[in-house]
Motif scaffolding. Structure first.
Motif, PDB file in Angstrom:
ATOM      1  N   ILE A  71      96.838  71.076  -8.980  1.00 50.29           N
ATOM      2  CA  ILE A  71      95.577  70.963  -9.700  1.00 50.29           C
ATOM      3  C   ILE A  71      94.575  70.197  -8.842  1.00 50.29           C
ATOM      4  N   GLU A  72      93.324  70.293  -9.255  1.00 51.23           N
ATOM      5  CA  GLU A  72      92.235  69.601  -8.571  1.00 51.23           C
ATOM      6  C   GLU A  72      91.531  68.689  -9.559  1.00 51.23           C
ATOM      7  N   ILE A  73      91.435  67.407  -9.256  1.00 45.85           N
ATOM      8  CA  ILE A  73      90.784  66.423 -10.120  1.00 45.85           C
ATOM      9  C   ILE A  73      89.471  66.016  -9.462  1.00 45.85           C
ATOM     10  N   ASP A  74      88.364  66.448 -10.068  1.00 43.90           N
ATOM     11  CA  ASP A  74      87.048  66.261  -9.450  1.00 43.90           C
ATOM     12  C   ASP A  74      86.237  65.161 -10.116  1.00 43.90           C
ATOM     13  N   PHE A  75      86.906  64.147 -10.677  1.00 43.60           N
ATOM     14  CA  PHE A  75      86.218  63.009 -11.273  1.00 43.60           C
ATOM     15  C   PHE A  75      86.960  61.737 -10.872  1.00 43.60           C
ATOM     16  N   PRO A  76      86.276  60.581 -10.886  1.00 42.68           N
ATOM     17  CA  PRO A  76      86.937  59.328 -10.460  1.00 42.68           C
ATOM     18  C   PRO A  76      88.044  58.925 -11.432  1.00 42.68           C
ATOM     19  N   ILE A  77      89.084  58.306 -10.863  1.00 46.45           N
ATOM     20  CA  ILE A  77      90.175  57.753 -11.652  1.00 46.45           C
ATOM     21  C   ILE A  77      90.156  56.230 -11.485  1.00 46.45           C
ATOM     22  N   CYS A  78      90.056  55.510 -12.593  1.00 49.37           N
ATOM     23  CA  CYS A  78      90.091  54.047 -12.551  1.00 49.37           C
ATOM     24  C   CYS A  78      91.217  53.591 -13.464  1.00 49.37           C
ATOM     25  N   ALA A  79      92.343  53.200 -12.866  1.00 46.73           N
ATOM     26  CA  ALA A  79      93.517  52.769 -13.631  1.00 46.73           C
ATOM     27  C   ALA A  79      93.915  51.359 -13.230  1.00 46.73           C
ATOM     28  N   ARG A  80      92.937  50.478 -13.136  1.00 48.80           N
ATOM     29  CA  ARG A  80      93.215  49.098 -12.766  1.00 48.80           C
ATOM     30  C   ARG A  80      94.026  48.396 -13.851  1.00 48.80           C
ATOM     31  N   ALA A  81      95.035  47.626 -13.405  1.00 43.84           N
ATOM     32  CA  ALA A  81      95.898  46.863 -14.311  1.00 43.84           C
ATOM     33  C   ALA A  81      96.631  47.753 -15.302  1.00 43.84           C
ATOM     34  N   ALA A  82      96.798  49.031 -14.983  1.00 46.61           N
ATOM     35  CA  ALA A  82      97.529  49.943 -15.863  1.00 46.61           C
ATOM     36  C   ALA A  82      99.029  49.815 -15.620  1.00 46.61           C
ATOM     37  N   THR A  83      99.806  50.143 -16.639  1.00 50.60           N
ATOM     38  CA  THR A  83     101.263  50.186 -16.519  1.00 50.60           C
ATOM     39  C   THR A  83     101.689  51.639 -16.596  1.00 50.60           C
ATOM     40  N   ILE A  84     102.248  52.148 -15.510  1.00 52.97           N
ATOM     41  CA  ILE A  84     102.542  53.576 -15.388  1.00 52.97           C
ATOM     42  C   ILE A  84     104.046  53.759 -15.288  1.00 52.97           C
ATOM     43  N   LYS A  85     104.587  54.543 -16.215  1.00 55.73           N
ATOM     44  CA  LYS A  85     106.035  54.743 -16.270  1.00 55.73           C
ATOM     45  C   LYS A  85     106.549  55.440 -15.017  1.00 55.73           C
ATOM     46  N   GLY A  86     105.820  56.400 -14.526  1.00 56.09           N
ATOM     47  CA  GLY A  86     106.211  57.114 -13.316  1.00 56.09           C
ATOM     48  C   GLY A  86     105.083  58.011 -12.872  1.00 56.09           C
ATOM     49  N   ASN A  91     100.930  68.606  -4.519  1.00 56.04           N
ATOM     50  CA  ASN A  91      99.771  69.446  -4.193  1.00 56.04           C
ATOM     51  C   ASN A  91      98.607  69.186  -5.157  1.00 56.04           C
ATOM     52  N   VAL A  92      98.305  67.913  -5.367  1.00 58.33           N
ATOM     53  CA  VAL A  92      97.189  67.516  -6.215  1.00 58.33           C
ATOM     54  C   VAL A  92      96.053  67.030  -5.322  1.00 58.33           C
ATOM     55  N   SER A  93      94.841  67.455  -5.623  1.00 56.78           N
ATOM     56  CA  SER A  93      93.679  67.079  -4.816  1.00 56.78           C
ATOM     57  C   SER A  93      92.730  66.220  -5.648  1.00 56.78           C
ATOM     58  N   PHE A  94      92.495  64.978  -5.179  1.00 62.08           N
ATOM     59  CA  PHE A  94      91.552  64.067  -5.826  1.00 62.08           C
ATOM     60  C   PHE A  94      90.235  64.110  -5.046  1.00 62.08           C
ATOM     61  N   LYS A  95      89.178  64.586  -5.698  1.00 65.31           N
ATOM     62  CA  LYS A  95      87.892  64.751  -5.028  1.00 65.31           C
ATOM     63  C   LYS A  95      87.060  63.470  -5.028  1.00 65.31           C
ATOM     64  N   GLU A  96      87.351  62.545  -5.932  1.00 61.17           N
ATOM     65  CA  GLU A  96      86.579  61.310  -6.041  1.00 61.17           C
ATOM     66  C   GLU A  96      87.494  60.103  -5.833  1.00 61.17           C
ATOM     67  N   ASP A  97      86.930  58.896  -5.938  1.00 64.85           N
ATOM     68  CA  ASP A  97      87.685  57.668  -5.704  1.00 64.85           C
ATOM     69  C   ASP A  97      88.806  57.498  -6.735  1.00 64.85           C
ATOM     70  N   VAL A  98      89.895  56.886  -6.272  1.00 64.83           N
ATOM     71  CA  VAL A  98      91.040  56.578  -7.131  1.00 64.83           C
ATOM     72  C   VAL A  98      91.319  55.083  -7.001  1.00 64.83           C
ATOM     73  N   ASP A  99      91.383  54.382  -8.140  1.00 69.50           N
ATOM     74  CA  ASP A  99      91.551  52.927  -8.125  1.00 69.50           C
ATOM     75  C   ASP A  99      92.741  52.539  -9.000  1.00 69.50           C
ATOM     76  N   PHE A 100      93.819  52.065  -8.358  1.00 67.28           N
ATOM     77  CA  PHE A 100      95.010  51.587  -9.058  1.00 67.28           C
ATOM     78  C   PHE A 100      95.218  50.091  -8.772  1.00 67.28           C
ATOM     79  N   THR A 101      94.137  49.339  -8.627  1.00 69.74           N
ATOM     80  CA  THR A 101      94.235  47.912  -8.334  1.00 69.74           C
ATOM     81  C   THR A 101      95.019  47.185  -9.434  1.00 69.74           C
ATOM     82  N   SER A 102      96.000  46.379  -9.011  1.00 69.52           N
ATOM     83  CA  SER A 102      96.818  45.556  -9.918  1.00 69.52           C
ATOM     84  C   SER A 102      97.628  46.388 -10.910  1.00 69.52           C
TER      85      SER A 102
END
Length: 517
Positions: A71-86, A91-102
């Motif tokens: 898939i293609e993700i054409d919008f920013p992802i902001c997941a700061r301080a998120a808890t992600i199970k997995g 083959n994923v394409s991120f077109k904008e900034d991705v933020d997984f800080t903390s």
């Protein structure tokens, strides 16, 4: 007012450089939205957010593993301080900034099959409490930041493409760290702590396609000739030969236009493949001549910051097929580390050395040089012993030269002319350059002949004087062979002492060139 408060999520989070307040609607008239509730958000609801192009996931609790592919993700992802199970991306394409800080990653973290981050990807201060695998040409086109991230389990990076310098400064790796061809364009590992196994390995470059099939049309016999076959018995050998000459003439000339058109079409179709094949052929020839690492990707290359890296179990560390020509390694302890096929050559120094040395030579700040020179000398001394332990005696000799050069610099300008170290370098290159030692021997011999002739006032018998001096400096003669007395006796005494010392330097230089203990 209380009802209004309950319709808006009360989640607040403050980071070092950011503040966040959630404005989503609450669930079941509670204080938090679905993403910030204790139960967390499911993968199905998260996919709905992706479909709606809503990438604001700060502080979310993702109770299900995220599995995305093709898939293609054409919008920013902001997941700061998120808890992600997995997280499992293929083959994923991120077109904008991705933020997984903390952010906190649990169970699994895997990027594979050409997963691409077109812009910046920030994992600073994230905690990976799971195996981390970034495999099969995952690409970071923008800045890749892992500053101060903590990795609790194994980290495996295989053929990752970083278009910009990846930043891993002050990271902590508690589990094994294995990188195969992942840092061929450099990396920042300043103050990283490795607790367990560390392997920087090269990788094979197998992206060579040499298939070069053609689709030239096959010619059928019925369009070439409509004549009946000629028989040798019926028509004779002459007509048979004439018939076949005419037949092949028609095959070549009547169909030459269609053959040329088909050939040009095939060439145009396969042009890119041919150019790639030819480029790889040229590269392989250069590699065979010693320019490169064959068709292999180096484990470390380009600008590398390896300053103050700490290996807590150095006997489990392997650095193989690395290019350290632009690596800052000051303050890093390599004791017991296995160094295999590491390129240390510095063009500016014309020998193996460390890039910190080159950088210090290029800086005009003398105060900085006074501060940094003792550290570089210490690092040279340390790496010399490490290379000797790794049986790389030729590189160790060059690092010994670097160590002695910095020891000589501490003596100032006078040290180059009025110290034993200065003469040691001048006469033999610290007993590492046999040619220089031999040239110095014959220079001293010539100096003896000139001084001897000046004392006696007789410049004849040149060959005899050379033989006399050679015999004297090699202790073949106990006195001068010309029978000159007075001041000349002191000259002979001086060169009877100097000669054997220079011969010893020649012998030691040759030995060190072959093997250095």
């Amino acid at each position: 007012m209380s009802d209004v408060k309950k319709t808006v999520c009360q989640y607040r989070k403050e980071g070092k450089e950011w503040n966040y307040s959630c404005g989503r609607r609450t669930v079941n008239n509670r204080d938090y939205c679905l993403g910030h509730s204790e139960s967390g958000i499911s993968s199905s609801n998260l996919k709905k957010l992706i479909e709606e192009k809503d990438g604001e996931w700060t502080g979310f609790k993702l109770r299900d593993p995220i599995t995305l592919s093709d898939i293609e993700i054409d919008f920013p992802i902001c997941a700061r301080a998120a808890t992600i199970k997995g997280l499992d991306l293929s083959n994923v394409s991120f077109k904008e900034d991705v933020d997984f800080t903390s952010a906190i990653f649990e169970d699994n973290f895997e990027l594979k099959d050409k997963t691409t981050f077109e812009k910046n990807a920030d994992f600073s201060e994230a905690y990976f409490n799971c195996p981390v695998r970034i495999l099969r040409d995952a690409t970071f086109c923008g800045a890749a930041k892992f500053s101060k991230a903590r990795f609790g389990q194994i980290v495996e990076l295989t053929r990752v493409k970083f278009n910009m310098l990846p930043v891993f400064n002050e990271c902590e790796f508690k589990g094994p760290f294995i990188a195969r061809g992942a840092f061929s364009h450099g990396g920042n590992f300043n103050s990283v702590v490795f607790h367990s196994v560390v392997k920087f390995l090269g990788a094979r470059d197998i992206d060579i396609d040499v298939s070069f099939s053609t689709n030239v049309e096959t010619l059928s016999e019925d369009v070439v000739s409509s004549q009946s076959p000629i028989s040798i018995k019926r028509d004779g050998i002459g007509k048979y030969i004439s018939y076949n000459i005419n037949r092949y003439w028609q095959i070549f000339f009547r169909r030459r236009r269609s053959c040329l058109i088909s050939f040009k079409k095939t060439i145009n179709e396969k042009k890119d493949v041919f150019l790639k094949w030819f480029k790889n052929l040229i590269q392989n020839v250069r590699n065979r001549l010693g320019d490169g690492y064959g068709n292999a990707i180096p484990s470390l290359s380009g600008p590398i910051d390896f300053t103050d890296v700490e290996f807590l179990t150095p006997e489990k560390v392997t650095i193989q097929r690395a290019d350290f020509r632009k690596a800052y390694i000051r303050g890093t302890n390599f004791s017991e580390v296995k160094l295999i096929d590491v390129n240390w050559y510095q063009k500016k120094l014309r020998r193996n050395g460390i890039y910190d040395d080159v950088s210090a030579l290029e800086t005009p700040d003398w105060n900085f040089k006074r501060y940094i020179n003792p550290e570089i000398e210490t690092q040279y001394r340390h790496l010399r012993s490490v290379l000797e332990a790794n049986k790389d005696f030729l590189a160790a000799s060059d690092f010994y030269v670097g160590e002695m050069d910095y020891r000589l610099k501490r003596l100032g300008v006078k040290g180059y002319f009025f110290s034993i170290i200065g003469w040691y370098k001048l006469l033999s290159g610290y007993a590492t350059k046999p040619v220089r030692a031999i040239i110095a021997f014959f220079f001293l011999l010539t100096l003896y002949v000139l001084i001897s002739a000046s004392i006696s006032g007789d410049f004849s018998h040149g060959l005899e004087r050379y033989y006399s001096g050679f015999s004297l400096m090699t202790l073949k003669a106990s006195a001068n062979t010309l029978g000159i007395e007075g001041v000349h006796q002191w000259l002979d005494l001086a060169f009877r002492i100097i000669g054997p010392f220079q011969l010893a330097l020649i012998a030691l230089s040759i030995r060190n060139k072959v093997k250095r203990n």
